[in-house]
Write a protein that holds these residues in place. Sequence first.
Motif, PDB file in Angstrom:
ATOM      1  N   ASN A 100       0.861  -1.187   0.000  1.00 22.33           N
ATOM      2  CA  ASN A 100       0.000   0.000   0.000  1.00 22.33           C
ATOM      3  C   ASN A 100       0.899   1.240   0.000  1.00 22.33           C
ATOM      4  O   ASN A 100       1.776   1.375   0.854  1.00 22.33           O
ATOM      5  N   GLN A 101       0.652   2.151  -0.936  1.00 21.39           N
ATOM      6  CA  GLN A 101       1.497   3.348  -1.021  1.00 21.39           C
ATOM      7  C   GLN A 101       1.501   4.146   0.275  1.00 21.39           C
ATOM      8  O   GLN A 101       2.483   4.816   0.594  1.00 21.39           O
ATOM      9  N   ALA A 102       0.406   4.070   1.041  1.00 19.81           N
ATOM     10  CA  ALA A 102       0.303   4.846   2.281  1.00 19.81           C
ATOM     11  C   ALA A 102       1.276   4.346   3.342  1.00 19.81           C
ATOM     12  O   ALA A 102       1.528   5.041   4.330  1.00 19.81           O
ATOM     13  N   THR A 103       1.792   3.131   3.164  1.00 23.24           N
ATOM     14  CA  THR A 103       2.704   2.559   4.162  1.00 23.24           C
ATOM     15  C   THR A 103       4.170   2.616   3.741  1.00 23.24           C
ATOM     16  O   THR A 103       5.031   2.149   4.475  1.00 23.24           O
ATOM     17  N   LEU A 104       4.451   3.173   2.564  1.00 21.50           N
ATOM     18  CA  LEU A 104       5.842   3.192   2.105  1.00 21.50           C
ATOM     19  C   LEU A 104       6.698   4.110   2.986  1.00 21.50           C
ATOM     20  O   LEU A 104       6.246   5.178   3.401  1.00 21.50           O
ATOM     21  N   THR A 105       7.922   3.690   3.238  1.00 23.59           N
ATOM     22  CA  THR A 105       8.858   4.550   3.944  1.00 23.59           C
ATOM     23  C   THR A 105       9.366   5.629   2.991  1.00 23.59           C
ATOM     24  O   THR A 105       9.211   5.529   1.770  1.00 23.59           O
ATOM     25  N   ALA A 106      10.022   6.622   3.558  1.00 24.36           N
ATOM     26  CA  ALA A 106      10.579   7.690   2.723  1.00 24.36           C
ATOM     27  C   ALA A 106      11.559   7.126   1.704  1.00 24.36           C
ATOM     28  O   ALA A 106      11.573   7.542   0.542  1.00 24.36           O
ATOM     29  N   SER A 107      12.364   6.161   2.119  1.00 22.08           N
ATOM     30  CA  SER A 107      13.347   5.628   1.166  1.00 22.08           C
ATOM     31  C   SER A 107      12.678   4.746   0.117  1.00 22.08           C
ATOM     32  O   SER A 107      13.128   4.706  -1.036  1.00 22.08           O
ATOM     33  N   GLU A 108      11.601   4.060   0.467  1.00 18.37           N
ATOM     34  CA  GLU A 108      10.869   3.282  -0.543  1.00 18.37           C
ATOM     35  C   GLU A 108      10.209   4.205  -1.575  1.00 18.37           C
ATOM     36  O   GLU A 108      10.195   3.909  -2.774  1.00 18.37           O
ATOM     37  N   LYS A 109       9.647   5.308  -1.092  1.00 13.45           N
ATOM     38  CA  LYS A 109       9.069   6.280  -2.033  1.00 13.45           C
ATOM     39  C   LYS A 109      10.137   6.817  -2.977  1.00 13.45           C
ATOM     40  O   LYS A 109       9.927   6.936  -4.187  1.00 13.45           O
ATOM     41  N   ARG A 110      11.290   7.158  -2.398  1.00  8.79           N
ATOM     42  CA  ARG A 110      12.372   7.725  -3.197  1.00  8.79           C
ATOM     43  C   ARG A 110      12.840   6.735  -4.258  1.00  8.79           C
ATOM     44  O   ARG A 110      13.068   7.092  -5.405  1.00  8.79           O
ATOM     45  N   ALA A 111      12.952   5.468  -3.878  1.00  8.39           N
ATOM     46  CA  ALA A 111      13.412   4.454  -4.834  1.00  8.39           C
ATOM     47  C   ALA A 111      12.411   4.280  -5.973  1.00  8.39           C
ATOM     48  O   ALA A 111      12.796   4.154  -7.144  1.00  8.39           O
ATOM     49  N   PHE A 112      11.128   4.289  -5.635  1.00  8.39           N
ATOM     50  CA  PHE A 112      10.095   4.138  -6.668  1.00  8.39           C
ATOM     51  C   PHE A 112      10.127   5.332  -7.626  1.00  8.39           C
ATOM     52  O   PHE A 112      10.145   5.171  -8.852  1.00  8.39           O
ATOM     53  N   VAL A 113      10.151   6.532  -7.063  1.00  6.74           N
ATOM     54  CA  VAL A 113      10.185   7.741  -7.889  1.00  6.74           C
ATOM     55  C   VAL A 113      11.446   7.767  -8.763  1.00  6.74           C
ATOM     56  O   VAL A 113      11.370   8.048  -9.972  1.00  6.74           O
ATOM     57  N   ASN A 114      12.587   7.440  -8.179  1.00  2.00           N
ATOM     58  CA  ASN A 114      13.826   7.475  -8.952  1.00  2.00           C
ATOM     59  C   ASN A 114      13.811   6.465 -10.091  1.00  2.00           C
ATOM     60  O   ASN A 114      14.323   6.747 -11.185  1.00  2.00           O
ATOM     61  N   ALA A 115      13.215   5.298  -9.862  1.00  2.66           N
ATOM     62  CA  ALA A 115      13.136   4.297 -10.935  1.00  2.66           C
ATOM     63  C   ALA A 115      12.248   4.806 -12.065  1.00  2.66           C
ATOM     64  O   ALA A 115      12.562   4.621 -13.248  1.00  2.66           O
ATOM     65  N   LEU A 116      11.132   5.459 -11.720  1.00  2.84           N
ATOM     66  CA  LEU A 116      10.259   6.042 -12.745  1.00  2.84           C
ATOM     67  C   LEU A 116      11.017   7.089 -13.565  1.00  2.84           C
ATOM     68  O   LEU A 116      10.962   7.091 -14.803  1.00  2.84           O
ATOM     69  N   LEU A 117      11.717   7.971 -12.876  1.00  2.00           N
ATOM     70  CA  LEU A 117      12.423   9.050 -13.576  1.00  2.00           C
ATOM     71  C   LEU A 117      13.534   8.490 -14.462  1.00  2.00           C
ATOM     72  O   LEU A 117      13.762   8.982 -15.572  1.00  2.00           O
ATOM     73  N   THR A 118      14.213   7.456 -13.979  1.00  2.00           N
ATOM     74  CA  THR A 118      15.289   6.868 -14.775  1.00  2.00           C
ATOM     75  C   THR A 118      14.733   6.173 -16.016  1.00  2.00           C
ATOM     76  O   THR A 118      15.265   6.328 -17.122  1.00  2.00           O
ATOM     77  N   LEU A 119      13.652   5.421 -15.839  1.00  2.00           N
ATOM     78  CA  LEU A 119      13.044   4.742 -16.991  1.00  2.00           C
ATOM     79  C   LEU A 119      12.562   5.761 -18.023  1.00  2.00           C
ATOM     80  O   LEU A 119      12.722   5.564 -19.234  1.00  2.00           O
ATOM     81  N   LYS A 120      12.017   6.854 -17.539  1.00  2.00           N
ATOM     82  CA  LYS A 120      11.577   7.925 -18.435  1.00  2.00           C
ATOM     83  C   LYS A 120      12.764   8.511 -19.204  1.00  2.00           C
ATOM     84  O   LYS A 120      12.725   8.681 -20.419  1.00  2.00           O
ATOM     85  N   GLN A 121      13.818   8.776 -18.472  1.00  2.00           N
ATOM     86  CA  GLN A 121      15.001   9.378 -19.087  1.00  2.00           C
ATOM     87  C   GLN A 121      15.636   8.444 -20.119  1.00  2.00           C
ATOM     88  O   GLN A 121      16.127   8.881 -21.156  1.00  2.00           O
ATOM     89  N   GLN A 122      15.583   7.144 -19.828  1.00  2.00           N
ATOM     90  CA  GLN A 122      16.166   6.160 -20.753  1.00  2.00           C
ATOM     91  C   GLN A 122      15.318   5.957 -21.999  1.00  2.00           C
ATOM     92  O   GLN A 122      15.764   5.297 -22.942  1.00  2.00           O
TER      93      GLN A 122
END
Length: 275
Positions: free
Chosen positions: A6-28
């Motif tokens: 559940n997104q509501a339970t993600l830690t700050a570092s889990e959120k950061r990892a998810f967001v960073n993966a999205l941004l990297t995939l977009k950039q690639q």
Amino acid sequence: MAVRKNQATLTASEKRAFVNALLTLKQQGGYDTFVSTHNSFIMSDTDTSERTGHRSPSFLPWHRRFLLQFEQALQAVDASVTLPYWDWTADRTPDASLWGPDLLGGDGRSSDGQVTTGPFAFATGNWTLTVAPDSRTYLARALGAAGGDLPSKADVDTVLGLTPYDAAPFNSTSDGFRNNVEGWVGPNLHNRVHVWIGGQMSSGMSPNDPVFWLHHCFIDRLWAGWQARHPDQGYLPTDPTQDVVALHQPMKPWNDVTPADLLDHTRYYTYDSAY
Ligand code: CU
Ligand code: CU
């Protein structure tokens, strides 16, 4: 085994990892292929012709496979990432943490719908749309502006009680669980959420908004919840039927997978809890 949370339970570092993966995939360049694939299915899925992604029994397995492919693309960037789900029965206002600057960013501004906060705001330079339904190359939202609410828990419970899985004519006029969860009839769980968010989410190019994945992940979890409630019910149609994908028929665009292959999600991932 990957666990979807559940997104509501993600830690700050889990959120950061998810967001960073999205941004990297977009950039690639890999991200936008998912947008165009989704749109090409929306455009060709009609009630009276071949239909695979929408308006048809394979709505649920098609999106399950689509999400799996996307999740694998994120995991190629960061193996720790899994798709989070958004329980919109619980987190149902524009103030929810989902829309915070550390996850998806907030509502669009009133003048033009542009999302101006969070990692996907146009001004960051990291989220320019290349496959867009109109001239806007920025992510847009208009949370709740179309009128109506997100589906409630009572709506979900109603739909999870419905059988069979699907029924002739296996399109947007059918009775059954699939068409009610997709939202062409009944309380409308899936379509209504796209409309509530607005912007690109209310177009065939909806995967432009990363909330697409969290919404569909919750829909996927609801399908698993329906299966657990109705162990005597299964995917329909079992036999080849005109214009739709039957239980053992290959599903486009992958062609190496059938609905039967996708019925048990625990072969691929689990959820942090059952609905
Ligand atoms: Cu779709
Ligand atoms: Cu959708």
